[in-house]
Design a protein around this motif. Structure first.
Motif, PDB file in Angstrom:
ATOM      1  N   ASP A   1     103.620  62.326 -63.168  1.00  6.63           N
ATOM      2  CA  ASP A   1     103.492  62.049 -61.388  1.00  6.63           C
ATOM      3  C   ASP A   1     102.224  63.159 -60.763  1.00  6.63           C
ATOM      4  OD1 ASP A   1     104.347  65.364 -61.604  1.00  6.63           O
ATOM      5  OD2 ASP A   1     106.443  64.376 -60.750  1.00  6.63           O
ATOM      6  N   GLY A   2     101.503  63.457 -61.718  1.00  5.00           N
ATOM      7  CA  GLY A   2     100.292  64.441 -62.014  1.00  5.00           C
ATOM      8  C   GLY A   2     100.862  65.348 -61.159  1.00  5.00           C
ATOM      9  N   GLU A   3     101.295  66.367 -61.039  1.00  9.34           N
ATOM     10  CA  GLU A   3     102.544  67.715 -60.326  1.00  9.34           C
ATOM     11  C   GLU A   3     102.482  68.968 -60.884  1.00  9.34           C
ATOM     12  OE1 GLU A   3     105.367  67.061 -58.217  1.00  9.34           O
ATOM     13  OE2 GLU A   3     104.740  65.694 -56.568  1.00  9.34           O
ATOM     14  N   LYS A   4     102.575  68.672 -62.759  1.00  3.68           N
ATOM     15  CA  LYS A   4     102.410  69.357 -63.677  1.00  3.68           C
ATOM     16  C   LYS A   4     102.226  69.409 -64.713  1.00  3.68           C
ATOM     17  CE  LYS A   4     106.200  68.553 -63.100  1.00  3.68           C
ATOM     18  NZ  LYS A   4     107.125  67.103 -61.308  1.00  3.68           N
ATOM     19  N   VAL A   5     101.889  70.379 -65.233  1.00  4.70           N
ATOM     20  CA  VAL A   5     101.031  70.329 -66.716  1.00  4.70           C
ATOM     21  C   VAL A   5     101.913  71.537 -68.016  1.00  4.70           C
ATOM     22  CG1 VAL A   5      99.177  70.926 -68.501  1.00  4.70           C
ATOM     23  CG2 VAL A   5      98.900  70.046 -66.152  1.00  4.70           C
ATOM     24  N   ALA A   6     102.007  70.631 -68.828  1.00  5.06           N
ATOM     25  CA  ALA A   6     103.376  72.002 -70.228  1.00  5.06           C
ATOM     26  C   ALA A   6     102.786  72.031 -70.884  1.00  5.06           C
ATOM     27  CB  ALA A   6     104.680  71.008 -70.594  1.00  5.06           C
ATOM     28  N   SER A   7     102.483  73.404 -72.083  1.00  9.57           N
ATOM     29  CA  SER A   7     101.601  73.566 -73.000  1.00  9.57           C
ATOM     30  C   SER A   7     102.783  74.248 -73.678  1.00  9.57           C
ATOM     31  CB  SER A   7     100.963  73.837 -72.679  1.00  9.57           C
ATOM     32  OG  SER A   7     101.228  75.914 -71.682  1.00  9.57           O
ATOM     33  N   GLY A   8     102.528  73.957 -75.229  1.00  3.94           N
ATOM     34  CA  GLY A   8     103.505  74.641 -76.162  1.00  3.94           C
ATOM     35  C   GLY A   8     102.354  74.930 -77.415  1.00  3.94           C
ATOM     36  N   GLY A   9     102.609  76.316 -77.808  1.00  5.51           N
ATOM     37  CA  GLY A   9     101.863  76.561 -79.026  1.00  5.51           C
ATOM     38  C   GLY A   9     102.205  77.573 -80.045  1.00  5.51           C
ATOM     39  N   LYS A  10     101.875  78.333 -81.210  1.00  3.60           N
ATOM     40  CA  LYS A  10     102.108  79.134 -82.143  1.00  3.60           C
ATOM     41  C   LYS A  10     102.817  80.521 -81.456  1.00  3.60           C
ATOM     42  CE  LYS A  10     100.296  80.788 -86.356  1.00  3.60           C
ATOM     43  NZ  LYS A  10      98.391  82.033 -86.700  1.00  3.60           N
ATOM     44  N   ASP A  11     102.885  81.005 -80.407  1.00  6.16           N
ATOM     45  CA  ASP A  11     103.976  81.398 -79.981  1.00  6.16           C
ATOM     46  C   ASP A  11     105.097  81.862 -79.247  1.00  6.16           C
ATOM     47  OD1 ASP A  11     102.908  80.067 -77.518  1.00  6.16           O
ATOM     48  OD2 ASP A  11     102.707  81.353 -76.501  1.00  6.16           O
ATOM     49  N   GLY A  12     105.156  80.030 -79.270  1.00  2.81           N
ATOM     50  CA  GLY A  12     107.158  79.717 -79.870  1.00  2.81           C
ATOM     51  C   GLY A  12     106.875  79.683 -77.939  1.00  2.81           C
ATOM     52  N   VAL A  13     105.986  79.480 -76.980  1.00  5.44           N
ATOM     53  CA  VAL A  13     105.953  79.749 -75.002  1.00  5.44           C
ATOM     54  C   VAL A  13     106.237  78.473 -75.173  1.00  5.44           C
ATOM     55  CG1 VAL A  13     105.640  81.037 -73.009  1.00  5.44           C
ATOM     56  CG2 VAL A  13     105.756  82.761 -75.468  1.00  5.44           C
ATOM     57  N   LEU A  14     107.035  77.900 -74.481  1.00  7.21           N
ATOM     58  CA  LEU A  14     106.958  76.589 -73.432  1.00  7.21           C
ATOM     59  C   LEU A  14     106.193  77.221 -71.822  1.00  7.21           C
ATOM     60  CD1 LEU A  14     106.987  73.628 -73.699  1.00  7.21           C
ATOM     61  CD2 LEU A  14     108.639  74.112 -71.669  1.00  7.21           C
ATOM     62  N   LYS A  15     105.070  76.929 -71.372  1.00  4.00           N
ATOM     63  CA  LYS A  15     104.459  76.979 -69.867  1.00  4.00           C
ATOM     64  C   LYS A  15     104.371  75.853 -69.294  1.00  4.00           C
ATOM     65  CE  LYS A  15     102.204  81.293 -71.195  1.00  4.00           C
ATOM     66  NZ  LYS A  15     102.838  81.958 -71.356  1.00  4.00           N
ATOM     67  N   LEU A  16     104.987  75.991 -68.465  1.00  2.00           N
ATOM     68  CA  LEU A  16     104.998  75.265 -66.935  1.00  2.00           C
ATOM     69  C   LEU A  16     103.935  75.327 -66.369  1.00  2.00           C
ATOM     70  CD1 LEU A  16     106.213  72.450 -66.438  1.00  2.00           C
ATOM     71  CD2 LEU A  16     107.500  73.581 -64.750  1.00  2.00           C
ATOM     72  N   TRP A  17     102.809  74.783 -65.797  1.00  2.00           N
ATOM     73  CA  TRP A  17     101.683  74.884 -65.115  1.00  2.00           C
ATOM     74  C   TRP A  17     101.814  73.880 -64.237  1.00  2.00           C
ATOM     75  CZ3 TRP A  17      98.231  79.098 -66.884  1.00  2.00           C
ATOM     76  CH2 TRP A  17      98.554  78.887 -68.661  1.00  2.00           C
ATOM     77  N   MET A  18     101.621  74.609 -62.292  1.00  2.00           N
ATOM     78  CA  MET A  18     101.967  74.263 -60.855  1.00  2.00           C
ATOM     79  C   MET A  18     101.169  74.402 -60.201  1.00  2.00           C
ATOM     80  SD  MET A  18     106.378  73.944 -61.372  1.00  2.00           S
ATOM     81  CE  MET A  18     106.386  72.737 -60.053  1.00  2.00           C
ATOM     82  N   GLY A  19     100.447  73.199 -59.325  1.00  2.00           N
ATOM     83  CA  GLY A  19      99.333  73.695 -58.273  1.00  2.00           C
ATOM     84  C   GLY A  19     100.201  74.698 -57.092  1.00  2.00           C
TER      85      GLY A  19
END
Length: 395
Positions: free
Chosen positions: A377-395
């Motif tokens: 839907d173009g509204e959110k970005v999710a990222s995950g990595g080595k630190d075990g953290v999931l981040k949700l980025w929003m405008g």
């Protein structure tokens, strides 16, 4: 992706930034996050981790909705069915598990048959079969398997590669594409699993493949209106209309990226020979991805750059430089105007396709960024990595 198995509130300075803050810093996983994926309607988010769990997240409260357990080893890949009814995960132990995302429960016992780790999963498009029942899995064991979630078993095994299969796509015309360490891409029909065509040209492992129709195959009948469908038949009809509109009069295009530092543009339904050989990267190409409108192809490389190509001709357009480490994954905004990249350097970067410049830098991870996804839907970005953290980025 093959090479990087891992042995709150912050405001951005620029007022005109696309993402002014990130809302989620979820420490639910105990090990690196290896895969993230939004549902086709953009309302749900799933993640897979080295802690052998799959998590489903509540995007309203930014907390884990369900923690799904049952795997015996790292969860390497996850894939939503395009009707949103199923989520499948594949592990380093070679087993697959289908989950009911509404309940966070497994849909039966694990699906076994692969002898080595799962590298990729792709669902049969909903415009070909609704409700969704079949998906294909690829494995390091050199085979791809078609599974029926209703029958709870493998119905077809695709054999013939001479190296591990690294990537797989179930195309809109009903064929399956597999890319392999044997340097080839094979095209299969899906009623009996017969080999239709073999695409040769790469001089080293094929790491990633993308289709010009990837976005509509992923989202099926779902679009920006958020419409809910009353029946599988209605969903199938709308999905077919969206697919035909996206495809137009031309054939479905495929782009492959390789360890040989290059990409190829193919039209597999037309010819076994490539249309364009795309050169310029200085190290292996790890991920390739068509834009939702099919007009662009982006490539991510271990040379630290992201390159932009014309999705119809394969002609080089621009290079995006700014990462100081390998670029692992890329993801497009729904309107094809912005491109996201995740890197070994612990950052995400948003690139503006019109200006060919960096739109925004997204720091915050404490280690390599292995997995990213831009919601359909173009509204959110999710990222995950080595630190075990999931981040949700929003405008």
């Amino acid at each position: 992706m093959k090479r990087y198995f891992p042995s709150k509130w912050i405001s951005c300075a620029a007022d005109d930034s696309l993402f002014k803050s990130w809302y989620l810093s979820a420490h639910g996983h105990k090990e690196p996050v290896l895969s993230v994926a939004f549902s086709p309607d953009g309302r749900h988010l799933a993640s897979g981790s080295g802690d052998i769990s799959v998590r489903l997240w509540d995007l309203n409260t930014q907390t884990p909705l369900f923690t799904c357990r049952g795997h015996k080893n790292w969860v390497l890949c996850i894939a939503w069915s395009p009707d949103g009814k199923h989520l499948v995960s594949g592990s380093k132990a070679g087993e697959l598990q289908c989950w009911d995302p509404q309940k966070g429960k497994p849909s039966g016992s694990p699906l076994v048959g692969h002898k080595q780790w799962i590298t990729a999963i792709s669902w049969e498009p909903v415009h070909l079969n609704a409700p969704c029942r079949r998906f294909v899995s690829a494995s390091e064991d050199q085979d791809a398997r078609i599974w029926d979630v209703s029958l709870r078993k493998c119905v077809i095994c695709l054999t013939g590669h001479k190296g591990g299969i690294t990537c797989v796509k179930w195309g809109g015309d009903g064929v399956i594409y597999t890319g392999s360490k044997d340097c080839t891409i094979k095209v299969w029909e899906t009623s009996q699993g017969k080999l239709i065509r073999e695409l040769k040209g790469h001089g080293n492992w094929v790491n990633s493949i993308t289709l010009s129709t990837d976005y509509v195959l992923r989202t099926g009948a779902f679009d920006h209106t958020g419409k809910v469908y009353s029946s599988p038949e209605e969903m199938k009809k709308v999905a077919l209309e969206r697919y035909n509109k996206m495809k137009g009069n031309g054939p479905e295009r495929l782009v492959s990226g390789s360890d040989d530092f290059t990409l190829f543009l193919w039209e597999p339904a037309v010819s076994k020979h490539h249309k364009t050989h795309m050169t310029g990267h200085q190290k292996l190409v790890n991920h390739v991805y068509f834009s939702p409108d099919g007009q662009w192809v982006a490539s991510a490389s271990f040379d630290g750059s992201v390159k932009l190509w014309n999705g119809v001709t394969g002609k080089f357009v621009a290079a995006f430089r700014g990462h100081v480490g390998c670029v692992y994954q890329i993801s497009w905004s729904a309107d094809s105007r912005l491109l996201l990249s995740g890197s070994e350097d612990s950052t995400l970067k948003v690139w503006d396709i019109r200006t060919r410049k960096l739109k925004q830098d997204l720091p915050g991870h404490a280690g390599e960024v292995y997995a990213i996804d831009w919601s359909p839907d173009g509204e959110k970005v999710a990222s995950g990595g080595k630190d075990g953290v999931l981040k949700l980025w929003m405008g």
